[in-house]
Write an enzyme that holds these catalytic residues in place. Structure first.
Site, short mmCIF file in Angstrom:
data_model
loop_
_atom_site.label_atom_id
_atom_site.label_comp_id
_atom_site.label_asym_id
_atom_site.label_seq_id
_atom_site.Cartn_x
_atom_site.Cartn_y
_atom_site.Cartn_z
N ASN A 171 0.80 -1.23 0.00
CA ASN A 171 0.00 0.00 0.00
C ASN A 171 0.84 1.29 0.00
OD1 ASN A 171 0.80 -0.51 2.63
ND2 ASN A 171 -1.13 0.15 3.54
N GLU A 268 4.29 -4.01 12.48
CA GLU A 268 3.39 -2.88 12.19
C GLU A 268 2.21 -3.47 11.43
OE1 GLU A 268 3.92 0.06 13.31
OE2 GLU A 268 6.03 0.62 13.18
N CYS A 302 -3.13 1.87 6.68
CA CYS A 302 -3.33 1.15 7.94
C CYS A 302 -3.94 2.04 9.01
CB CYS A 302 -2.01 0.56 8.43
SG CYS A 302 -0.70 1.77 8.52
N GLU A 477 8.52 2.31 14.69
CA GLU A 477 9.37 2.83 13.63
C GLU A 477 9.20 4.35 13.63
OE1 GLU A 477 10.41 0.98 10.16
OE2 GLU A 477 9.56 -0.97 10.64
#
Ligand code: NAD
Length: 499
Positions: A171, A268, A302, A477
């Site tokens: 994505n 993640e 997300c 991150e």
């Protein structure tokens, strides 16, 4: 194994990237040990706007993954031994090259993922920022000295893990690769990136630019592939850390494989982020932000705020304000910069359609939907606004990963927070309220990695740590935090003799 000794620069792609009907003029081999290497198998990378083949791309076998890990292992000691200022300079140079080739990279990302060109451009600007940011902050990333008294000297140094693996979804490949690899490289690791077969092109382009930036051979290896390559990388005995971005099911498989080897992982994963629109919120301010953030990359983000939990006093006003963003959304190939481009693949479009059908069956009401445009060939899904979505339904708690927004009404702040937690995810959330104390209290009570007040920035910024709780994963991150993730401490202790 056949290798390429020469390679076309990104400039050769320029003409084909102007037109959404043109296939790319060259093949994209694997990038291992500083060389383009023809793979055992080629994969057809489809353009989601047309379903035609965009490019022929290498898809790595386990043996090829093994070669990439070996190349990284061989390159790791020398890269780690460079002064941080030297590694930083090369990363900043990589950032400068990404800026130089920004238009080609933006169009490449747009055609590969389907997203509108303006969003592809924003992603490439963010990617350049990641390389520049980590190339800069690594010089000030200090260790610690721990005071234990005159008889000791205790120093805590940060050292790289060695070889880090980066498994990237389709994505936001340009941004996710840059954020993860930027931090890992700055910290002194040698890396193996496995982009998804659906959208691997920009990650492969980074490897070419990294050579030009003086990043040594083997320090950044890129091996696109699917589950087979991903599992081979995750289970590889010579990989010291795995950073994974993707779905919950795959993330858990990755974490299990790392645990079997006793190696760290970072996950993640997905989200079902909510906007809590509390009594007295500024609806005029909230509605455009909520709608635009949801429609970003056709909802395949997300952190997309896919639920609106609104106080009953504002329900009518908010729904009226949201409606035009859905009825007036334009659809088309990304290069034409519509409101929404196609979703990434046929299976993804079908999956979203299934959610819409089941939600309608469960009693939710579609109050606005963009009209489908005749003649579109790609994987298009109409932006859809649902109202009266019951909390006990799938649409309220599960990630759709499409341009679908679910509105639910509540009677109090407490009910709004309870509703927000009616999902296994804990990625992001937003609170809209003019009373700032109430907004802060409510935001703090959300079990999420990122909470916004009177605004929403899906993905946050380069400088801010990013990650989730519960089924959205663990580890962080982005920001300086990521440098802690991609390093481990070594404590040096000196016993100082008395005079
Ligand atoms: P996915 O889990 O199917 O794939 C993600 C990556 O894992 C791809 O590169 C894929 O090839 C690879 N993979 C597949 N099987 C594997 C295996 N067995 N072992 C190792 N790697 C394997 O996810 P997806 O459907 O491509 O991506 C969408 C999901 O990613 C959504 O749930 C979304 O929310 C999540 N996502 C999260 C973030 C974040 O930062 N939190 C960002 C983007 C996407």
């Amino acid at each position: 194994m056949s290798t390429h000794t020469t390679e076309a620069g990104l400039g050769s792609l320029h003409d084909a990237l102007q037109d959404h009907d043109a296939a790319l003029p060259e093949r994209f081999p694997l990038d291992i040990g500083g060389e383009l290497q023809d793979p055992e198998r080629w994969n057809d990378d489809l353009d989601p706007a047309t379903t035609d083949v965009l490019a022929s791309v290498g898809t790595a076998s386990p043996a090829e993954v093994d070669r990439a890990v070996a190349a990284a292992r061989a390159a790791a000691p020398a890269w780690a031994a460079l002064a941080p200022s030297e590694r930083g300079a090369r990363l900043r140079q990589l950032g400068a090259l990404v800026r130089r080739d920004a238009e080609v990279l933006s169009r490449l990302e747009t055609r590969d993922t389907g997203k509108p060109l303006a969003q592809g451009r924003a992603d490439i600007t963010a990617a350049a920022r990641y390389f520049e940011f980590y190339g800069s902050v690594i010089e000030g990333f200090l260790g610690d000295s721990i005071p234990l008294g005159p008889r000791s000297l205790a120093v805590v140094e940060r050292e790289p893990h060695g070889v880090t693996a980066h498994i990237v979804p389709w994505n936001y490949p340009a941004q996710i690769t840059a954020r993860s690899v930027g931090a890992a490289l700055a910290a002194g690791n040698a890396t193996v990136v496995k982009p998804a077969d659906e959208a691997p092109l920009v990650a492969l382009a980074y490897a070419r630019l990294a050579r030009e930036a003086g990043i040594p051979a083997g320090v950044l290896n890129v091996v696109p592939g699917g589950a087979e390559a991903g599992s081979a990388l995750t289970a590889h005995p010579d990989v010291d850390h795995v950073s994974f971005t993707g779905s919950v099911a795959t993330g858990r498989a990755v974490a299990r494989a790392c645990a079997d080897r006793g190696r760290p992982s970072l996950l993640e994963l997905g989200g079902k982020s909510a906007h809590l629109v509390l009594e007295g919120a500024d609806v005029e301010r909230a509605a455009p932000v909520i709608a635009r953030a949801l429609l970003l990359h056709a909802g395949q983000t997300c952190t997309a705020g896919t639920r609106v939990i609104v106080h009953e006093s504002l329900h009518g006003e908010l729904v009226r304000a949201l409606t035009p963003y859905f009825t007036d959304a334009t659809m088309g190939p990304g290069l034409g910069d519509p409101t929404v481009g196609p979703v990434v693949s046929g299976p993804q479009a079908e999956r979203i359609g299934g959610f819409v059908e089941r939600a309608t069956g469960a009693g939710a009401r579609i109050i606005a939907q963009s009209p489908m445009v005749d003649g579109l060939r790609g994987y298009f899904v109409a932006p859809t606004l649902f109202d009266e979505v019951a909390q006990a339904t799938e649409l309220f708690s599960e990630e759709v990963f499409g341009p679908v927004l679910a509105v639910t009404t509540v009677g109090s702040d407490v009910d709004a927070v309870t509703a927000a937690h009616h999902s296994r995810y804990g990625l992001s959330g937003a609170v809209w309220c003019r009373d700032i104390d109430r907004a802060i209290r409510t935001a703090r009570s959300l079990d999420v990695g990122q909470a916004y007040i009177n605004g929403y920035a899906p993905g946050g910024g380069v400088e801010l740590p990013f990650g989730g709780s519960r089924d959205s994963g663990y580890g962080r991150e982005k920001g300086v935090e990521s440098l802690r993730e991609f390093t481990r401490t070594r404590t040096l202790f000196v016993d100082v003799a008395a005079p």
